[in-house]
Scaffold this active site. Structure first.
Site, short mmCIF file in Angstrom:
data_model
loop_
_atom_site.label_atom_id
_atom_site.label_comp_id
_atom_site.label_asym_id
_atom_site.label_seq_id
_atom_site.Cartn_x
_atom_site.Cartn_y
_atom_site.Cartn_z
N THR A 130 12.55 -32.01 -37.57
CA THR A 130 13.50 -33.05 -37.15
C THR A 130 12.93 -34.43 -37.46
O THR A 130 13.63 -35.32 -37.95
CB THR A 130 13.76 -32.94 -35.63
OG1 THR A 130 13.99 -31.58 -35.30
CG2 THR A 130 14.95 -33.79 -35.21
N HIS A 142 13.91 -23.75 -44.21
CA HIS A 142 12.73 -23.14 -43.56
C HIS A 142 12.16 -22.01 -44.41
O HIS A 142 11.23 -21.33 -43.99
CB HIS A 142 13.12 -22.56 -42.20
CG HIS A 142 13.44 -23.59 -41.16
ND1 HIS A 142 12.65 -24.70 -40.93
CD2 HIS A 142 14.44 -23.66 -40.25
CE1 HIS A 142 13.18 -25.40 -39.93
NE2 HIS A 142 14.26 -24.80 -39.51
N LYS A 181 8.75 -32.63 -26.09
CA LYS A 181 7.67 -33.53 -25.69
C LYS A 181 7.19 -34.39 -26.85
O LYS A 181 6.80 -35.53 -26.67
CB LYS A 181 6.48 -32.73 -25.17
CG LYS A 181 6.50 -32.42 -23.69
CD LYS A 181 5.11 -31.96 -23.28
CE LYS A 181 4.98 -31.91 -21.77
NZ LYS A 181 3.64 -31.43 -21.38
N GLY A 182 7.14 -33.77 -28.01
CA GLY A 182 6.70 -34.50 -29.20
C GLY A 182 5.25 -34.93 -29.14
O GLY A 182 4.90 -36.02 -29.57
P1 A3P Z 1 7.59 -29.96 -28.92
O1 A3P Z 1 8.41 -28.78 -28.55
O2 A3P Z 1 6.13 -29.68 -28.94
O3 A3P Z 1 7.91 -31.17 -28.13
P2 A3P Z 1 11.34 -28.97 -35.30
O4 A3P Z 1 11.94 -30.29 -35.53
O5 A3P Z 1 10.65 -28.40 -36.52
O6 A3P Z 1 12.27 -28.02 -34.65
O7 A3P Z 1 10.13 -29.21 -34.29
C1 A3P Z 1 10.40 -29.62 -32.99
C2 A3P Z 1 9.18 -30.30 -32.41
O8 A3P Z 1 9.07 -31.62 -32.94
C3 A3P Z 1 9.29 -30.44 -30.92
O9 A3P Z 1 7.95 -30.35 -30.44
C4 A3P Z 1 9.88 -31.82 -30.78
O10 A3P Z 1 9.70 -32.41 -29.53
C5 A3P Z 1 9.12 -32.56 -31.87
N1 A3P Z 1 9.80 -33.78 -32.34
C6 A3P Z 1 11.13 -33.98 -32.50
N2 A3P Z 1 11.37 -35.21 -32.92
C7 A3P Z 1 10.20 -35.84 -33.03
C8 A3P Z 1 9.80 -37.17 -33.40
N3 A3P Z 1 10.70 -38.08 -33.74
N4 A3P Z 1 8.48 -37.45 -33.39
C9 A3P Z 1 7.58 -36.54 -33.04
N5 A3P Z 1 7.89 -35.28 -32.66
C10 A3P Z 1 9.18 -34.92 -32.66
#
Ligand code: A3P
Length: 290
Positions: free
Chosen positions: A46, A101, A257-258
């Protein structure tokens, strides 16, 4: 159950995804200018999509009208497995970005024939599996315990897994063809965001000019795509991802949480040893470490 996975060409898929993968492999014709954003689920897709989209569209929209404020980044960039197979696929010629993916070996052959650029992101497997566990809760099906999720993950049984194989394939290609594959780690991006935003812009073929750097454009993009900013947007708090599709989840499922290191709040010592051992075994001799 809905979490039943099928093994195809060495990787695990949901049955619905697999049908789309067959269709893609048969029918997708890459353009030489296509740039693929490839990632295992929950690795930071994301965020990477948001950054790439913001970089590519920085001269098209002013700071308030960017589509990123009105839709989650997954909807700003076509996703191959879903959009191409469903027939709702169209390229934005200015954007050129496509998300997937898929593991490297499952990408449609034309991607390699056309020499498309690939940006890849991965993440510490412990944080990734934590993220995956919480993500699973957003779906209307029963879930495995965290312990079982980790066990299955270590066995390679996660969607688009085995995770380590996914990472290693792209990593090897990034070593062989660095001009084609940009390989990123979530942890590095968190630590040195601005540096990687600039690298990413260069790789995407849209480097920041000196003037843009002076105006702080890279910083603006960093702030625009920060976890705090994106997760607090109305669309990401209340919006629905793929509205009308068979399984709807909230956009907020993509923002939890990020952070780096949340695994410490989830893993027992025994589970940690298990996953670390798996990582060590899988990466042994590859030259790659997380
Ligand atoms: P966490 O569950 O550890 O918080 P994806 O986008 O591949 O589905 O991955 C999701 C993960 O990226 C989640 O991690 C999410 O919180 C985090 N995420 C989403 N947006 C983000 C951003 N702008 N910056 C950093 N992390 C982000």
């Amino acid at each position: 159950s809905e979490w039943n996975l099928h093994l195809y060409q060495g990787f695990w898929y949901f049955s619905t995804t697999l049908e789309n993968v067959f269709y893609l492999q048969e029918n997708f014709n890459a353009d030489p200018t296509d740039i693929l954003i490839c990632s295992p689920p929950k690795s930071g897709t994301t965020w990477l999509k948001s950054l790439s989209f913001a970089i590519m569209t920085r001269n098209r929209f002013d700071e308030s009208s960017n589509p990123l404020f009105k839709a989650v980044s997954h909807e700003c960039i076509p996703h191959l497995e879903s959009d191409f197979a469903s027939g709702s696929f169209s390229r934005d010629q200015e954007l050129k970005l496509l998300g997937t993916h898929l593991p490297l070996n499952a990408l449609p052959k034309s991607v390699f024939i056309e020499n498309c650029k690939i940006v890849y992101i991965c993440r510490d497997p412990k944080d990734l599996v934590v993220s995956m566990f919480h993500f699973a809760k957003k779906f209307p099906w029963p879930i495995f315990s965290f312990e079982r999720t980790v066990e299955r993950f270590c066995e390679g049984r996660s969607y688009y897994g085995p995770y380590w194989d996914h990472v290693l394939e792209y990593w090897k290609m990034s070593q062989e063809k660095p001009e084609n594959v940009m390989f990123l780690k979530y942890e590095d991006m968190k630590e040195n965001t601005l540096f990687y935003i600039k690298k990413l812009a260069e790789f995407l073929g849209e480097p920041f000019s000196q003037e843009e750097e002076m105006e702080g454009v890279p910083e603006k993009i960093m702030n625009m795509c920060s976890f705090e900013n994106l997760s607090n947007l109305e669309v990401n708090k209340t919006g629905i991802h793929r509205e009308g599709s068979a399984v709807e989840i909230g956009n907020n499922a993509f923002f939890r949480k990020g952070e780096v290191g949340d695994w410490k709040n989830h893993f027992t010592q025994k589970m940690k040893e298990k996953i670390d051992q798996t990582t060590q075994d899988k990466l042994h001799g590859s030259g790659f470490t997380f």
